[in-house]
Design an enzyme around this catalytic site. Structure first.
Site, short mmCIF file in Angstrom:
data_model
loop_
_atom_site.label_atom_id
_atom_site.label_comp_id
_atom_site.label_asym_id
_atom_site.label_seq_id
_atom_site.Cartn_x
_atom_site.Cartn_y
_atom_site.Cartn_z
N TYR A 228 46.39 26.26 44.55
CA TYR A 228 45.84 26.79 43.30
C TYR A 228 46.80 26.58 42.13
CZ TYR A 228 42.69 29.47 46.40
OH TYR A 228 41.79 29.88 47.36
N ILE B 202 36.83 38.78 48.99
CA ILE B 202 37.72 38.53 47.86
C ILE B 202 36.96 37.86 46.71
CG2 ILE B 202 39.96 38.52 49.02
CD1 ILE B 202 39.63 35.45 49.32
N SER C 114 37.10 36.50 39.71
CA SER C 114 36.55 36.56 38.36
C SER C 114 37.69 36.56 37.36
CB SER C 114 35.70 37.84 38.18
OG SER C 114 35.18 37.90 36.87
N ASN D 273 33.29 44.99 40.39
CA ASN D 273 33.26 44.56 41.79
C ASN D 273 34.00 45.50 42.72
OD1 ASN D 273 31.82 42.33 40.95
ND2 ASN D 273 33.58 40.95 40.95
#
Length: 269
Positions: free
Chosen positions: A46, A229, A232, A241
């Site tokens: 990532y 998981i 956002s 959430n």
């Protein structure tokens, strides 16, 4: 919390950080921790471990949480030529003395997978990692390799998992081995979120509980036994959430949502 086969406890709801970068990532992780999340998921691939670490350090400094309360997951790519160095690099970028969970990110080559997994085992013995696992492994026969052929079995399998692809057989099989399934793409993933959040059955159940469609889907994951998981960058959505602890879906509602399963994944990795 789930008690892992490693002996450590893992929160059942966290923030995924795939596609989050820079200040957006740091702000999202900080907001998640402020909202009550204690599970944060990242990966070397990532490219945002430093930002995740900065957010964690800021939250600890501000008294929002302690290091011991946070469960941090990262992942190693199977094509790594130096997994030992990659683990040390993740520790440095995250600013941590240990990582709660490290996953083999996906299948590469058999030899590459084994080399990375063995490095994770060594790091666990050295106290750099507390729990290990795998990601993007779906057939039971592929998962069995890591259970049968290594000293430390996976504690977690992180896979694509949502209303349209539930893979209940792997969940039930893994549970007998003391392994939990963690759902990434709990809303179907980017490009498919609207399909899930606008589903008529989901919206009808949401109306009954005075909750949002997203909250209904998160609650379904938790009651179905998964760790979830959702990701956002929207700070209000992050808080929304996590606001799922004051209601439960009925057995009939759970069955209705289970019927949405098509058995088909969106991704092919």
């Amino acid at each position: 919390m789930k008690k892992l086969n490693s002996g450590y406890e893992m929160p059942v709801l966290g923030l995924g950080t795939w596609t989050l970068t820079g200040q957006t990532c740091e702000d999202a992780v900080y907001a998640a921790l402020k909202s009550g999340y204690r599970l944060i998921d990242t990966a070397k691939y990532y490219g945002n471990e430093k930002e995740v670490g900065s957010a964690i350090a800021r939250a600890i400094k501000d008294g929002i949480c302690t290091r011991e309360e946070i469960f941090v997951t990262t992942k190693l790519v199977p094509w790594s030529r130096s997994p030992n160095a990659d683990i040390d690099d993740s520790l440095q970028k995250l600013g941590l003395s240990y990582i709660d969970l490290v996953l083999l990110h996906q299948h590469g080559s058999d030899s590459g997978d084994d080399a990375v997994y063995l490095a994770m085992i060594r790091a666990a013995k050295d106290g750099k990692i507390r729990s290990i696992g795998i990601s993007n492994f779906y057939p039971e026969k592929n998962v069995s390799h890591f259970i049968n052929d290594f000293e430390i079995p996976p504690a977690v399998i992180q896979n694509e998992n949502h209303l349209k692809y539930q893979n209940n057989s792997l969940r039930d099989w893994a549970a007998k081995k003391g392994i939990y399934i963690e759902s990434y793409y709990p809303f179907g993933g980017r490009g498919h979120t609207a399909e899930h959040l606008k589903n008529p059955q989901v919206l009808e159940i949401a109306k009954k509980h005075n909750k949002t469609a997203a909250q209904i889907i998160v609650r379904w994951h938790l009651q179905a036994g998964y760790i979830a998981i959702p990701g956002s960058r929207n700070l209000s959505h992050i808080a929304e959430n996590f606001d799922v602890w004051d209601f439960q879906l009925t057995d009939s509602e759970m069955k209705e949502l289970t019927k949405l399963n098509t058995g088909k994944r969106y991704e092919n990795w």
